[in-house]
Design an enzyme around this catalytic site. Structure first.
Site, PDB file in Angstrom:
ATOM      1  N   GLU A  77      -1.142   6.741 -48.609  1.00 20.35           N
ATOM      2  CA  GLU A  77      -2.365   6.942 -49.401  1.00 20.35           C
ATOM      3  C   GLU A  77      -2.812   8.388 -49.232  1.00 20.35           C
ATOM      4  O   GLU A  77      -3.202   8.805 -48.146  1.00 20.35           O
ATOM      5  CB  GLU A  77      -3.460   5.983 -48.921  1.00 20.35           C
ATOM      6  CG  GLU A  77      -4.790   6.189 -49.641  1.00 20.35           C
ATOM      7  CD  GLU A  77      -5.922   5.364 -49.034  1.00 20.35           C
ATOM      8  OE1 GLU A  77      -5.673   4.254 -48.504  1.00 20.35           O
ATOM      9  OE2 GLU A  77      -7.073   5.833 -49.090  1.00 20.35           O
ATOM     10  N   ARG A 126      -9.505  14.076 -51.640  1.00 20.64           N
ATOM     11  CA  ARG A 126     -10.604  14.777 -50.956  1.00 20.64           C
ATOM     12  C   ARG A 126     -10.352  16.271 -50.827  1.00 20.64           C
ATOM     13  O   ARG A 126     -11.156  16.980 -50.247  1.00 20.64           O
ATOM     14  CB  ARG A 126     -10.805  14.198 -49.547  1.00 20.64           C
ATOM     15  CG  ARG A 126     -11.294  12.789 -49.551  1.00 20.64           C
ATOM     16  CD  ARG A 126     -11.554  12.291 -48.149  1.00 20.64           C
ATOM     17  NE  ARG A 126     -11.408  10.856 -48.118  1.00 20.64           N
ATOM     18  CZ  ARG A 126     -11.367  10.128 -47.020  1.00 20.64           C
ATOM     19  NH1 ARG A 126     -11.465  10.705 -45.840  1.00 20.64           N
ATOM     20  NH2 ARG A 126     -11.215   8.825 -47.096  1.00 20.64           N
ATOM     21  N   LYS A 152      -9.513  -3.642 -49.686  1.00 16.98           N
ATOM     22  CA  LYS A 152      -9.642  -2.830 -48.481  1.00 16.98           C
ATOM     23  C   LYS A 152     -10.931  -3.271 -47.791  1.00 16.98           C
ATOM     24  O   LYS A 152     -11.931  -3.544 -48.465  1.00 16.98           O
ATOM     25  CB  LYS A 152      -9.713  -1.365 -48.909  1.00 16.98           C
ATOM     26  CG  LYS A 152     -10.161  -0.375 -47.869  1.00 16.98           C
ATOM     27  CD  LYS A 152      -9.903   1.040 -48.383  1.00 16.98           C
ATOM     28  CE  LYS A 152     -10.649   2.074 -47.560  1.00 16.98           C
ATOM     29  NZ  LYS A 152     -10.023   3.405 -47.657  1.00 16.98           N
TER      30      LYS A 152
HETATM   31  C1  3PG Z   1     -10.706   6.963 -44.593  1.00 17.39           C
HETATM   32  O1  3PG Z   1     -11.031   6.623 -45.717  1.00 17.39           O
HETATM   33  O2  3PG Z   1     -11.001   8.056 -44.101  1.00 17.39           O
HETATM   34  C2  3PG Z   1      -9.873   6.003 -43.873  1.00 17.39           C
HETATM   35  O3  3PG Z   1     -10.542   4.824 -43.769  1.00 17.39           O
HETATM   36  C3  3PG Z   1      -9.358   6.499 -42.570  1.00 17.39           C
HETATM   37  O4  3PG Z   1     -10.226   6.242 -41.555  1.00 17.39           O
HETATM   38  P1  3PG Z   1      -9.828   6.675 -40.086  1.00 17.39           P
HETATM   39  O5  3PG Z   1      -9.778   8.167 -40.063  1.00 17.39           O
HETATM   40  O6  3PG Z   1     -10.927   6.119 -39.227  1.00 17.39           O
HETATM   41  O7  3PG Z   1      -8.484   6.073 -39.781  1.00 17.39           O
END
Ligand code: 3PG
Length: 211
Positions: free
Chosen positions: A46, A50, A134
């Site tokens: 994924e 961002r 999710k």
């Molecule tokens: C996110 O969207 O940033 C993910 O959920 C990842 O989260 P994490 O950095 O806590 O694994």
């Protein structure tokens, strides 16, 4: 109403017990990072929308790492769907879903994994025929005990918890009947990516793939 059946998010989630959630800062990192994760046994990736290079990274991975199944995360708006699909995303992930995004998901031809954090949000998706979600932010929203509790009244739902998952707690989530896989950023820490330590990332991926 869609013209043909929606491709299946379940079959994508079934490919991996752990899905790396990637924030790619430099386009040059996209292909070696994806290769390292795939070599470690994690083919479902994924790429979060961002950073400025997220879409180009998805396109580069699609082209350069055929063994990867690359999707787009942090889908917040309808135009994010368009951009992610244009880049070649094989699946789409959102942290939640408001009314406009819900409408767009219903029309979207790309497999979609929308996020929920409460039973009411899960029921809103279920009303629209969505059973794969999710669970975000997993640890902050109640973690393993929350998901176990949701499984009581809503036993048909299947989740990919994300947010605060670590090697220390991932197995507890994966032991739940309603969890298909977990997602997280721990297999590709920013520090290792910036240092281009692809072998170390492949090693983290191997550990995650063995969960
Ligand atoms: C996110 O969207 O940033 C993910 O959920 C990842 O989260 P994490 O950095 O806590 O694994």
């Amino acid at each position: 109403m869609s013209a043909s059946p929606r491709p299946d998010i379940a079959s994508i989630l079934a490919r991996s017990r752990a899905i790396p959630v990637l924030v790619i800062e430099h386009l040059e990192d996209a292909v070696p990072l994806a290769k390292a994760l795939c070599q470690g046994g994690l083919p479902v990736l994924e790429v979060t929308l961002r950073t400025d290079v997220a879409e180009d990274s998805i396109a580069a991975i699609s082209e350069g790492v055929p063994e990867a199944i690359v999707g787009a995360g942090t889908i917040l708006t309808v135009s994010d769907i368009t951009a992610a699909e244009r880049a070649g995303s094989r699946f789409l992930v959102s942290p939640g879903a408001g009314p406009a995004l819900l409408e767009a998901i219903a029309e979207c031809r790309t497999p979609f994994l929308p996020g929920i954090a409460t039973p009411s949000e899960a029921m809103t998706l279920l009303e629209r025929g969505i059973e794969h979600m999710k669970f975000f932010p997993a640890e902050a929203a109640g973690g393993v005990s929350m998901l176990r509790s949701i499984g009581g009244p809503l036993p048909g739902l299947r989740f990919c918890p994300t947010g605060g998952i670590t090697p220390a707690n991932a197995s507890d989530y994966l032991a739940l009947e309603n969890v298909l896989c977990v997602g997280g950023s721990w297999m590709a820490p920013a520090k290792l990516v910036r240092a281009k330590r692809w072998n170390d990332i492949a090693a983290l991926a191997r550990e995650a793939a063995a969960l």
